[in-house]
Design an enzyme around this catalytic site. Structure first.
Site, PDB file in Angstrom:
ATOM      1  N   HIS A  43       1.369  -2.840  -3.641  1.00 29.09           N
ATOM      2  CA  HIS A  43       0.082  -3.301  -3.106  1.00 29.09           C
ATOM      3  C   HIS A  43       0.027  -2.945  -1.626  1.00 29.09           C
ATOM      4  O   HIS A  43       1.028  -2.531  -1.047  1.00 29.09           O
ATOM      5  CB  HIS A  43      -0.069  -4.815  -3.278  1.00 29.09           C
ATOM      6  CG  HIS A  43       0.920  -5.567  -2.444  1.00 29.09           C
ATOM      7  ND1 HIS A  43       2.207  -5.849  -2.870  1.00 29.09           N
ATOM      8  CD2 HIS A  43       0.841  -6.050  -1.177  1.00 29.09           C
ATOM      9  CE1 HIS A  43       2.857  -6.482  -1.910  1.00 29.09           C
ATOM     10  NE2 HIS A  43       2.045  -6.617  -0.870  1.00 29.09           N
ATOM     11  N   HIS A 131       0.585  -0.105   4.400  1.00 29.00           N
ATOM     12  CA  HIS A 131       1.678   0.579   3.706  1.00 29.00           C
ATOM     13  C   HIS A 131       1.952  -0.113   2.376  1.00 29.00           C
ATOM     14  O   HIS A 131       1.477  -1.215   2.137  1.00 29.00           O
ATOM     15  CB  HIS A 131       2.940   0.580   4.567  1.00 29.00           C
ATOM     16  CG  HIS A 131       3.507  -0.781   4.772  1.00 29.00           C
ATOM     17  ND1 HIS A 131       3.009  -1.650   5.732  1.00 29.00           N
ATOM     18  CD2 HIS A 131       4.488  -1.464   4.122  1.00 29.00           C
ATOM     19  CE1 HIS A 131       3.682  -2.788   5.671  1.00 29.00           C
ATOM     20  NE2 HIS A 131       4.570  -2.718   4.689  1.00 29.00           N
TER      21      HIS A 131
END
Length: 183
Positions: A43, A131
């Protein structure tokens, strides 16, 4: 509350998670990280809430839901185009996949972040570095080197924000609590 933590994140489509998992599977021997993140847990974190009182969490859900209704908030493309680490090169803490700069992602993140602040949460103040965490805790005596990796890129349409609950002793460890579709 216990060890339960909550966070809002941009979810990744199942096919991208599978492609990434398959790609990193080939590197698990040459990149000796202690823990590799389960593909279902990939995620992009937008706001980490930590432990949460029920009323604050309900307020955050309501505020995020209404902030996602704004007409300028729509699905958008995400381009994953780099791999890197956080921490010292000789013993990095986190191995991650990074994204090409995305103004729509920053706009969505700001709306989620502001909604969580309005609900009363204290959030991290470091600058947003989107990220996907792939692995944690380097376990080799030699230093990490990006040269060990064959370059790879993934693209997808961001279609939903998710409120996740963390279950520290489960794999996968993130449970979807609420979903906020993007138009």
């Amino acid at each position: 509350m216990g060890n339960e933590h909550y966070f809002f994140a941009l979810s990744l489509p199942e096919e991208v998670k599978k492609e990434m998992w398959s790609y990193f599977e080939a590197y698990k021997v040459t990149l000796p990280f202690k823990t590799w993140v389960h593909q279902e847990d990939y995620h992009i974190t937008l706001a980490f809430l930590g432990g949460a009182e029920k009323t604050m969490l309900e307020d955050a859900i309501s505020l995020v839901r209404s902030s996602m209704q704004h007409e300028e908030i729509r699905s958008f493309s995400i381009h994953i185009n780099k791999l890197d680490v956080f921490g010292q090169a000789d013993s990095p803490r986190i191995f991650w996949a990074g994204l090409k700069e995305s103004p729509p992602l920053h706009k969505v993140r700001k709306r989620v972040y502001d909604a969580c602040l309005k609900a009363g949460f204290r959030l991290e103040t470091r600058s947003f570095k989107p990220h996907i965490t792939v692995a944690r805790r380097w376990q080799a005596e030699s230093a990490y080197s990006a040269a060990l990796l064959e370059p790879k890129e993934w693209m997808f349409m961001a279609k939903e924000i998710v409120l996740y609950k963390t279950h520290m002793h489960k794999t996968p460890k993130y449970e979807r609590i609420a979903i906020f579709p993007l138009r």
